[in-house]
Scaffold this motif. Structure first.
Motif, PDB file in Angstrom:
ATOM      1  N   PHE A  87      -2.639 -10.555   0.706  1.00  0.00           N
ATOM      2  CA  PHE A  87      -1.739  -9.567   1.309  1.00  0.00           C
ATOM      3  C   PHE A  87      -0.479 -10.236   1.840  1.00  0.00           C
ATOM      4  O   PHE A  87      -0.431 -11.457   2.045  1.00  0.00           O
ATOM      5  CB  PHE A  87      -2.447  -8.836   2.453  1.00  0.00           C
ATOM      6  CG  PHE A  87      -2.678  -9.678   3.685  1.00  0.00           C
ATOM      7  CD1 PHE A  87      -1.792  -9.640   4.752  1.00  0.00           C
ATOM      8  CD2 PHE A  87      -3.786 -10.514   3.775  1.00  0.00           C
ATOM      9  CE1 PHE A  87      -1.999 -10.416   5.879  1.00  0.00           C
ATOM     10  CE2 PHE A  87      -4.004 -11.291   4.908  1.00  0.00           C
ATOM     11  CZ  PHE A  87      -3.104 -11.237   5.960  1.00  0.00           C
ATOM     12  N   VAL A  88       0.524  -9.421   2.061  1.00  0.00           N
ATOM     13  CA  VAL A  88       1.720  -9.829   2.788  1.00  0.00           C
ATOM     14  C   VAL A  88       2.001  -8.723   3.786  1.00  0.00           C
ATOM     15  O   VAL A  88       1.880  -7.541   3.471  1.00  0.00           O
ATOM     16  CB  VAL A  88       2.913 -10.065   1.837  1.00  0.00           C
ATOM     17  CG1 VAL A  88       3.237  -8.819   1.015  1.00  0.00           C
ATOM     18  CG2 VAL A  88       4.147 -10.520   2.620  1.00  0.00           C
ATOM     19  N   ILE A  89       2.319  -9.096   5.009  1.00  0.00           N
ATOM     20  CA  ILE A  89       2.457  -8.117   6.077  1.00  0.00           C
ATOM     21  C   ILE A  89       3.768  -8.323   6.818  1.00  0.00           C
ATOM     22  O   ILE A  89       4.254  -9.453   6.956  1.00  0.00           O
ATOM     23  CB  ILE A  89       1.244  -8.208   7.042  1.00  0.00           C
ATOM     24  CG1 ILE A  89       1.208  -7.008   8.003  1.00  0.00           C
ATOM     25  CG2 ILE A  89       1.240  -9.522   7.795  1.00  0.00           C
ATOM     26  CD1 ILE A  89      -0.126  -6.882   8.747  1.00  0.00           C
ATOM     27  N   SER A  90       4.345  -7.240   7.269  1.00  0.00           N
ATOM     28  CA  SER A  90       5.613  -7.299   7.975  1.00  0.00           C
ATOM     29  C   SER A  90       5.414  -7.761   9.420  1.00  0.00           C
ATOM     30  O   SER A  90       4.284  -7.856   9.914  1.00  0.00           O
ATOM     31  CB  SER A  90       6.282  -5.917   7.986  1.00  0.00           C
ATOM     32  OG  SER A  90       5.603  -5.040   8.876  1.00  0.00           O
ATOM     33  N   ASP A  91       6.526  -8.012  10.089  1.00  0.00           N
ATOM     34  CA  ASP A  91       6.475  -8.202  11.536  1.00  0.00           C
ATOM     35  C   ASP A  91       6.093  -6.872  12.185  1.00  0.00           C
ATOM     36  O   ASP A  91       6.122  -5.817  11.538  1.00  0.00           O
ATOM     37  CB  ASP A  91       7.849  -8.639  12.063  1.00  0.00           C
ATOM     38  CG  ASP A  91       8.265  -9.999  11.534  1.00  0.00           C
ATOM     39  OD1 ASP A  91       7.368 -10.810  11.221  1.00  0.00           O
ATOM     40  OD2 ASP A  91       9.484 -10.236  11.424  1.00  0.00           O
ATOM     41  N   ARG A  92       5.773  -6.910  13.449  1.00  0.00           N
ATOM     42  CA  ARG A  92       5.555  -5.671  14.187  1.00  0.00           C
ATOM     43  C   ARG A  92       6.923  -5.053  14.470  1.00  0.00           C
ATOM     44  O   ARG A  92       7.771  -5.642  15.133  1.00  0.00           O
ATOM     45  CB  ARG A  92       4.772  -5.936  15.473  1.00  0.00           C
ATOM     46  CG  ARG A  92       3.383  -6.501  15.190  1.00  0.00           C
ATOM     47  CD  ARG A  92       2.531  -6.621  16.449  1.00  0.00           C
ATOM     48  NE  ARG A  92       2.201  -5.302  16.984  1.00  0.00           N
ATOM     49  CZ  ARG A  92       2.537  -4.872  18.199  1.00  0.00           C
ATOM     50  NH1 ARG A  92       3.244  -5.635  19.009  1.00  0.00           N
ATOM     51  NH2 ARG A  92       2.177  -3.673  18.613  1.00  0.00           N
TER      52      ARG A  92
END
Length: 275
Positions: A87-92
């Motif tokens: 996966f790749v996830i954004s910043d909050r």
């Protein structure tokens, strides 16, 4: 004031002959409470496993523990090899204390990540345009705040990404709030992403992407741009995955998973032109 959900842009470099299942899923308020419910996680994992790429929206987890647990459960359940899914996830992202994240889960044997770009939301006057800025991921396949204002602003995001990555072939998808009271019919002509004929809206206005029986709204959308991208995707493959019916859930059980159904479509081969 209601804050709006994910607006995301996906770019794909697909080789000839590739077939991919691409999906998006607004998992309502996904965090530690939801990951602690096995019956809910089971439905979420089954939905994810249907796809090669799955955009996950509305990740609300200040400690950032729930999503890694989801990935561990997904890989332990469905991987034929170790860590088949990544996966790749954004910043909050978000205004003030309210934050959410977006994530793309992908099957590593199907695609790899070429680049990631967080769109900088430039302020107009005293307020920024997006409640949460678009998160853009460029995948490569070796085998293959008013809603009106936010949706219209995606045209600028598209142009910005064109300059960043010099590519015409993109998928823009997510929870646009592009229906019912958020976008009156008279406003569609003011949305460049809709009025520009170079964009193909894969989801029709009549589609219902909501779980509640009391609503019938096409909030979640998929928009295509670029000749190769449009050629590669069959409109007939577009689907709203009704996990409530598929898995025999009650209204209460389904709403415990999310108030949105996942969207999905298939990317196939692109024919080379002769001459």
């Amino acid at each position: 004031m209601r804050t709006f959900s994910a607006l995301n842009l996906l770019m794909l470099s697909v080789s000839y002959g590739a077939t991919l299942k691409i999906c998006s899923f607004n998992i309502q308020s996904f965090g530690e409470s939801k990951i602690s419910k096995p019956e809910v996680v089971d439905v979420i994992i089954q939905c994810i496993a249907r796809c090669d790429i799955m955009l996950i929206m509305e990740i609300k987890d200040s400690r950032e523990l729930a999503f890694p647990q989801l990935m561990m459960k997904l890989n332990s359940r469905y991987s034929s090899r170790r860590n088949e899914y990544d996966f790749v996830i954004s910043d909050r992202l978000g205004r003030k204390a309210y934050k959410e994240q977006y994530a793309f889960i992908y099957r590593k044997r199907s695609v790899s990540i070429k680049d990631v770009y967080q769109y900088p939301d430039l302020q107009t006057g005293d307020e920024d345009v997006f409640a949460r800025e678009p998160f853009i991921v460029w995948f490569s396949s070796p085998k293959t705040e008013a809603a009106v204002r936010e949706i219209d602003e995606l045209f600028d995001v598209f142009e910005d990404v064109q300059q960043q990555w010099t590519s015409e072939n993109v998928i823009i998808m997510g929870d646009f709030n592009a229906a019912c009271g958020y976008v009156p019919k008279r406003q569609w002509n003011n949305i460049r992403l809709r009025s520009d004929s170079s964009f193909l809206w894969l989801t029709d206005d009549s589609v219902d992407t909501t779980v509640k029986q009391s609503t019938n709204c096409a909030y979640d959308r998929v928009v295509l741009h670029g000749e190769r991208m449009i050629q590669a995707i069959k409109p007939s493959s577009m689907e709203v995955f009704d996990f409530k019916t598929e898995y025999g859930l009650t209204d209460q059980q389904a709403l415990a998973v999310s108030d949105h159904f996942p969207l999905g479509f298939t990317m196939g081969s692109v024919q080379r032109r002769r001459g």
